[in-house]
Every structure is written in C-alpha cells, then in structure tokens.
Write a protein that holds these residues in place. Structure first.
Motif, PDB file in Angstrom:
ATOM      1  N   LEU A  28      24.727  45.168   6.851  1.00 19.50           N
ATOM      2  CA  LEU A  28      24.312  46.551   7.094  1.00 19.50           C
ATOM      3  C   LEU A  28      25.547  47.453   7.109  1.00 19.50           C
ATOM      4  CD1 LEU A  28      22.062  48.603   7.857  1.00 19.50           C
ATOM      5  CD2 LEU A  28      22.462  47.975  10.245  1.00 19.50           C
ATOM      6  N   SER A  29      26.616  46.979   7.735  1.00 22.36           N
ATOM      7  CA  SER A  29      27.880  47.737   7.785  1.00 22.36           C
ATOM      8  C   SER A  29      28.427  47.954   6.378  1.00 22.36           C
ATOM      9  CB  SER A  29      28.918  46.990   8.629  1.00 22.36           C
ATOM     10  OG  SER A  29      28.471  46.836   9.954  1.00 22.36           O
ATOM     11  N   VAL A  30      28.415  46.890   5.572  1.00 18.94           N
ATOM     12  CA  VAL A  30      28.923  46.977   4.198  1.00 18.94           C
ATOM     13  C   VAL A  30      28.060  47.928   3.369  1.00 18.94           C
ATOM     14  CG1 VAL A  30      29.267  45.668   2.056  1.00 18.94           C
ATOM     15  CG2 VAL A  30      30.053  44.721   4.236  1.00 18.94           C
ATOM     16  N   ALA A  31      26.734  47.837   3.526  1.00 18.53           N
ATOM     17  CA  ALA A  31      25.817  48.710   2.773  1.00 18.53           C
ATOM     18  C   ALA A  31      26.043  50.180   3.125  1.00 18.53           C
ATOM     19  CB  ALA A  31      24.371  48.313   3.041  1.00 18.53           C
ATOM     20  N   LEU A  32      26.257  50.466   4.401  1.00 10.10           N
ATOM     21  CA  LEU A  32      26.513  51.858   4.824  1.00 10.10           C
ATOM     22  C   LEU A  32      27.861  52.336   4.278  1.00 10.10           C
ATOM     23  CD1 LEU A  32      25.173  51.606   8.485  1.00 10.10           C
ATOM     24  CD2 LEU A  32      24.256  53.135   6.725  1.00 10.10           C
ATOM     25  N   ALA A 203       7.025  51.267  25.300  1.00  8.81           N
ATOM     26  CA  ALA A 203       8.079  51.346  24.281  1.00  8.81           C
ATOM     27  C   ALA A 203       7.472  51.515  22.892  1.00  8.81           C
ATOM     28  CB  ALA A 203       8.933  50.089  24.307  1.00  8.81           C
ATOM     29  N   THR A 204       8.241  52.164  22.017  1.00  6.12           N
ATOM     30  CA  THR A 204       7.814  52.349  20.630  1.00  6.12           C
ATOM     31  C   THR A 204       8.617  51.415  19.732  1.00  6.12           C
ATOM     32  OG1 THR A 204       7.432  54.682  21.106  1.00  6.12           O
ATOM     33  CG2 THR A 204       7.545  54.061  18.793  1.00  6.12           C
ATOM     34  N   LEU A 205       7.894  50.657  18.922  1.00  9.41           N
ATOM     35  CA  LEU A 205       8.556  49.792  17.939  1.00  9.41           C
ATOM     36  C   LEU A 205       8.355  50.370  16.554  1.00  9.41           C
ATOM     37  CD1 LEU A 205       8.596  47.730  20.282  1.00  9.41           C
ATOM     38  CD2 LEU A 205       7.980  45.975  18.630  1.00  9.41           C
ATOM     39  N   SER A 206       9.394  50.395  15.747  1.00 11.44           N
ATOM     40  CA  SER A 206       9.193  50.789  14.351  1.00 11.44           C
ATOM     41  C   SER A 206       9.771  49.708  13.447  1.00 11.44           C
ATOM     42  CB  SER A 206       9.816  52.162  14.066  1.00 11.44           C
ATOM     43  OG  SER A 206      11.164  52.166  14.436  1.00 11.44           O
ATOM     44  N   TYR A 207       9.111  49.532  12.314  1.00 14.87           N
ATOM     45  CA  TYR A 207       9.459  48.451  11.398  1.00 14.87           C
ATOM     46  C   TYR A 207      10.469  48.959  10.382  1.00 14.87           C
ATOM     47  CZ  TYR A 207       8.607  44.463   8.244  1.00 14.87           C
ATOM     48  OH  TYR A 207       8.736  43.344   7.460  1.00 14.87           O
ATOM     49  N   LEU A 208      11.645  48.317  10.367  1.00 15.95           N
ATOM     50  CA  LEU A 208      12.695  48.733   9.430  1.00 15.95           C
ATOM     51  C   LEU A 208      12.549  48.039   8.079  1.00 15.95           C
ATOM     52  CD1 LEU A 208      16.217  48.981  11.089  1.00 15.95           C
ATOM     53  CD2 LEU A 208      15.113  50.642   9.609  1.00 15.95           C
ATOM     54  N   GLY A 209      11.870  46.892   8.088  1.00 17.20           N
ATOM     55  CA  GLY A 209      11.690  46.167   6.832  1.00 17.20           C
ATOM     56  C   GLY A 209      11.983  44.689   6.997  1.00 17.20           C
ATOM     57  N   HIS A 210      11.849  43.954   5.898  1.00 17.73           N
ATOM     58  CA  HIS A 210      12.079  42.512   5.945  1.00 17.73           C
ATOM     59  C   HIS A 210      13.206  42.140   4.988  1.00 17.73           C
ATOM     60  CE1 HIS A 210      10.305  40.799   2.120  1.00 17.73           C
ATOM     61  NE2 HIS A 210      10.025  42.079   2.000  1.00 17.73           N
ATOM     62  N   VAL A 211      13.892  41.053   5.341  1.00 16.77           N
ATOM     63  CA  VAL A 211      14.935  40.494   4.472  1.00 16.77           C
ATOM     64  C   VAL A 211      14.447  39.109   4.066  1.00 16.77           C
ATOM     65  CG1 VAL A 211      17.352  39.798   4.271  1.00 16.77           C
ATOM     66  CG2 VAL A 211      16.735  41.757   5.717  1.00 16.77           C
ATOM     67  N   PRO A 212      14.172  38.890   2.758  1.00 20.33           N
ATOM     68  CA  PRO A 212      13.617  37.608   2.341  1.00 20.33           C
ATOM     69  C   PRO A 212      14.606  36.452   2.506  1.00 20.33           C
ATOM     70  CG  PRO A 212      14.183  38.932   0.424  1.00 20.33           C
ATOM     71  CD  PRO A 212      14.385  39.812   1.618  1.00 20.33           C
ATOM     72  N   PHE A 213      14.038  35.261   2.740  1.00 20.74           N
ATOM     73  CA  PHE A 213      14.867  34.064   2.760  1.00 20.74           C
ATOM     74  C   PHE A 213      15.534  33.941   1.390  1.00 20.74           C
ATOM     75  CE2 PHE A 213      15.707  29.650   1.772  1.00 20.74           C
ATOM     76  CZ  PHE A 213      16.442  29.259   2.882  1.00 20.74           C
ATOM     77  N   ARG A 241      20.171  46.688   1.537  1.00 17.57           N
ATOM     78  CA  ARG A 241      20.544  48.041   1.094  1.00 17.57           C
ATOM     79  C   ARG A 241      19.408  49.028   1.372  1.00 17.57           C
ATOM     80  NH1 ARG A 241      23.040  45.429  -3.338  1.00 17.57           N
ATOM     81  NH2 ARG A 241      25.313  45.525  -3.143  1.00 17.57           N
ATOM     82  N   ASP A 242      18.167  48.592   1.166  1.00 15.05           N
ATOM     83  CA  ASP A 242      17.005  49.456   1.466  1.00 15.05           C
ATOM     84  C   ASP A 242      16.974  49.819   2.947  1.00 15.05           C
ATOM     85  OD1 ASP A 242      16.221  49.328  -1.155  1.00 15.05           O
ATOM     86  OD2 ASP A 242      14.616  47.858  -0.851  1.00 15.05           O
ATOM     87  N   ILE A 243      17.272  48.835   3.785  1.00  9.88           N
ATOM     88  CA  ILE A 243      17.285  49.076   5.236  1.00  9.88           C
ATOM     89  C   ILE A 243      18.406  50.050   5.595  1.00  9.88           C
ATOM     90  CG2 ILE A 243      17.830  47.953   7.447  1.00  9.88           C
ATOM     91  CD1 ILE A 243      16.167  45.509   6.362  1.00  9.88           C
ATOM     92  N   ALA A 244      19.565  49.893   4.965  1.00 14.93           N
ATOM     93  CA  ALA A 244      20.694  50.800   5.223  1.00 14.93           C
ATOM     94  C   ALA A 244      20.340  52.241   4.846  1.00 14.93           C
ATOM     95  CB  ALA A 244      21.929  50.337   4.458  1.00 14.93           C
ATOM     96  N   GLN A 245      19.593  52.403   3.756  1.00 15.65           N
ATOM     97  CA  GLN A 245      19.151  53.759   3.341  1.00 15.65           C
ATOM     98  C   GLN A 245      18.308  54.396   4.442  1.00 15.65           C
ATOM     99  OE1 GLN A 245      19.719  55.530   0.580  1.00 15.65           O
ATOM    100  NE2 GLN A 245      20.511  54.084  -0.938  1.00 15.65           N
ATOM    101  N   LYS A 246      17.414  53.598   5.045  1.00 12.75           N
ATOM    102  CA  LYS A 246      16.566  54.119   6.133  1.00 12.75           C
ATOM    103  C   LYS A 246      17.414  54.495   7.343  1.00 12.75           C
ATOM    104  CE  LYS A 246      12.490  51.321   5.016  1.00 12.75           C
ATOM    105  NZ  LYS A 246      11.661  50.185   5.468  1.00 12.75           N
ATOM    106  N   VAL A 247      18.345  53.611   7.681  1.00 13.60           N
ATOM    107  CA  VAL A 247      19.225  53.853   8.832  1.00 13.60           C
ATOM    108  C   VAL A 247      20.012  55.147   8.642  1.00 13.60           C
ATOM    109  CG1 VAL A 247      21.290  52.999  10.042  1.00 13.60           C
ATOM    110  CG2 VAL A 247      19.421  51.409   9.481  1.00 13.60           C
ATOM    111  N   ASP A 248      20.485  55.361   7.429  1.00 13.38           N
ATOM    112  CA  ASP A 248      21.291  56.543   7.124  1.00 13.38           C
ATOM    113  C   ASP A 248      20.487  57.840   7.258  1.00 13.38           C
ATOM    114  OD1 ASP A 248      23.947  57.419   6.272  1.00 13.38           O
ATOM    115  OD2 ASP A 248      22.895  58.195   4.504  1.00 13.38           O
ATOM    116  N   GLN A 249      19.172  57.722   7.186  1.00 13.55           N
ATOM    117  CA  GLN A 249      18.326  58.920   7.287  1.00 13.55           C
ATOM    118  C   GLN A 249      17.894  59.236   8.710  1.00 13.55           C
ATOM    119  OE1 GLN A 249      15.298  58.047   4.369  1.00 13.55           O
ATOM    120  NE2 GLN A 249      16.803  58.172   2.732  1.00 13.55           N
TER     121      GLN A 249
END
Length: 277
Positions: A28-32, A203-213, A241-249
């Motif tokens: 995630l750090s590298v993607a950002l 608490a509120t949970l939100s789904y950031l996505g999945h990382v396939p095996f 990378r998709d998750i990093a895009q969400k985090v960045d927003q």
C-alpha cells in the motif's frame, strides 16, 4: 514547533498473525508512492521488527536511537522501494509506557521535524491485541483491518474492533479481505464481519476491497521485494493499487488532528493512560 501540513496517518492491523498485514502495509505504501505521495512506513511491531526483513533493507539504527537522542529521525529512516521511507522498529523498545517525559518530547520533536516532508504515514502494527497495538490504532486517523478466510481471523479481528470500539471510542474501520479465492469470497468475508459488528458494536465498517491469493506474493517475499516491484502486473498487485486509489481519495484531516505531532501526542497519551490504570 508545529506544522500546518496535514498528514494522513493510517494504521494497518489484523488482530492475528498470518493474515498478510505487513505485506499489505508495504505494498500500500509503495502504491501510494507510485501516485507521487510522499510516504513514510513505520514498523510499529516493536517486538518482532519485520518490515526491513521483508524489503531486504540494511538497517543500522532504529526508533530506539531517536528516543535516546543519539540519532535524528531523518538519520534513522532508510530509503525503501519507490521512494518510500521506512522507520525501522526496535525489538529493544517494548513499551512506550516506559518512556520518560524527555523521550516523549524527543519523539514529538522528531516527528514534527519531518512532517513537512510527507503526505502519508502508514503504521504497520504488531499482530494481536496488545496495549501497544491499541495505542497505535487509537492514535491513527484511519484504521485498516486485514482479514482472511479463517475462523480465527474473523474472531480475532472482531475482538480487536470490539476492544477499540467499546473501550476506546474508535468507531470507524476499513476492511481488506486478503488472500481470497474470488471477489465473491471477499464480499462474503466482509459481510460476516459487518453483520456481527452491526449487531454488537457502535461502529461503521466499510469494505476497501479484496486482494486475491497469488503465488507471486510468496515469490516476492522470498526475493525480499515488494510485490508491486517484483510482479507489478500480478492480480494481487493490481488489487492493491485499486485499494491505494481509494485510500488516496479519503478526505484529508483538517485542523490540529491532521498534524503529525498530534498523532504522536495521542499515542503517548494513550500509553500513559494505560500505565496509570
């Protein structure tokens, strides 16, 4: 000494070992960083430092050297892939509660010195639900919980969220389903966790996505490189990378709570509160 530059502080946690939390933190750090964000990755597993091992970094100093005043944070940080900076952990510093006021001041000053040179601080916590993990997560603005499809992973992630929510008022968690066999499995995994949290927690949970095996992950670990560098076109790299895009927003923190020094102050405050109990 204070900075007005907002810094996003993200704790990556999991409740148990073996869920791929450090891998998520690193990539995630590298993607950002690939998105031109200035990223510092802090290894907050003070008992079992492993970020530097995972990245094959040559580490001379650690956060312990900042605390005793022998090194500045800039001297301790090492250059990682894609331009990220890594703050290595030290197995010698088991508890922040043991720090005196001089070390507290040194830590706050050290982080305030670098706050203008970064946009995101990713905190890779230890496994489990120790006081140290709780302190780092409480102090962070955003919390990512990494889970995988094992009963113990769900149980431990829930135990961590319950503790943080009921005893420390943390009421928002982002979830990544890791090592999934399909997108559907990731959704089901999140659904299980969300159902029990909705029922028992405020608490509120939100789904950031999945990382396939992905077999490439193991190969990247063996080659001591981040997945995004070792296998940039792999499925797991693409998902991260998709998750990093969400985090960045996510909206940037405003006001004092968005300053790096306040993260450290909150961290030390919660450590002290626990030492008094």
């Amino acid at each position: 000494m204070s900075s007005n530059h907002p810094v996003r502080v993200i704790a990556v946690t999991g409740g148990k070992g073996g869920v791929g939390k450090t891998n998520v933190s690193v990539n995630l750090s590298v993607a950002l960083a690939e998105m031109r964000r200035r990223v510092v990755l802090m290894d907050a597993d003070l008992g079992l430092a492993n970020v530097d091992v995972l990245l094959g970094l040559n580490v001379q100093y650690s956060i312990a050297d900042v605390l005793d005043g022998s090194r500045t944070l800039r001297e301790v940080m090492v250059n990682g892939p894609a331009g990220i900076k890594v703050v290595p952990a030290s197995s010698g510093v088991q508890q922040l509660v043991q720090l005196g006021s001089h070390e507290h001041a040194a830590l706050i000053h050290a982080f305030s010195e670098i706050s203008d040179q970064l946009d995101v601080l990713v905190v890779d916590t230890a496994a489990g639900i120790s006081d140290m993990v709780v302190n780092f997560v409480r102090a962070s603005q955003d919390v990512i919980v990494v889970v995988c499809d094992e009963p113990s992973s769900i149980t431990d992630a829930y135990a961590l969220m319950k503790l943080l929510n009921t005893e420390h008022g943390v009421n928002r968690f982002r979830v990544i389903a890791n090592m999934t066999r399909s997108a559907k499995e990731g959704r089901l995994l999140f659904g299980k966790l969300n159902t029990v949290c909705e029922r028992f927690l405020d608490a509120t949970l939100s789904y950031l996505g999945h990382v396939p095996f992905d077999e490439q992950v193991r190969k990247a670990v063996q080659s001591r490189k981040p997945l995004l560098e070792a296998a940039p076109s792999s499925k797991a790299a693409s998902a991260l990378r998709d998750i990093a895009q969400k985090v960045d927003q996510w909206p940037l923190p405003h006001g004092p709570s968005g300053h790096l020094e306040f993260f450290i102050e909150r961290l030390l405050k919660s450590a002290n509160a626990q030492s008094v109990v």
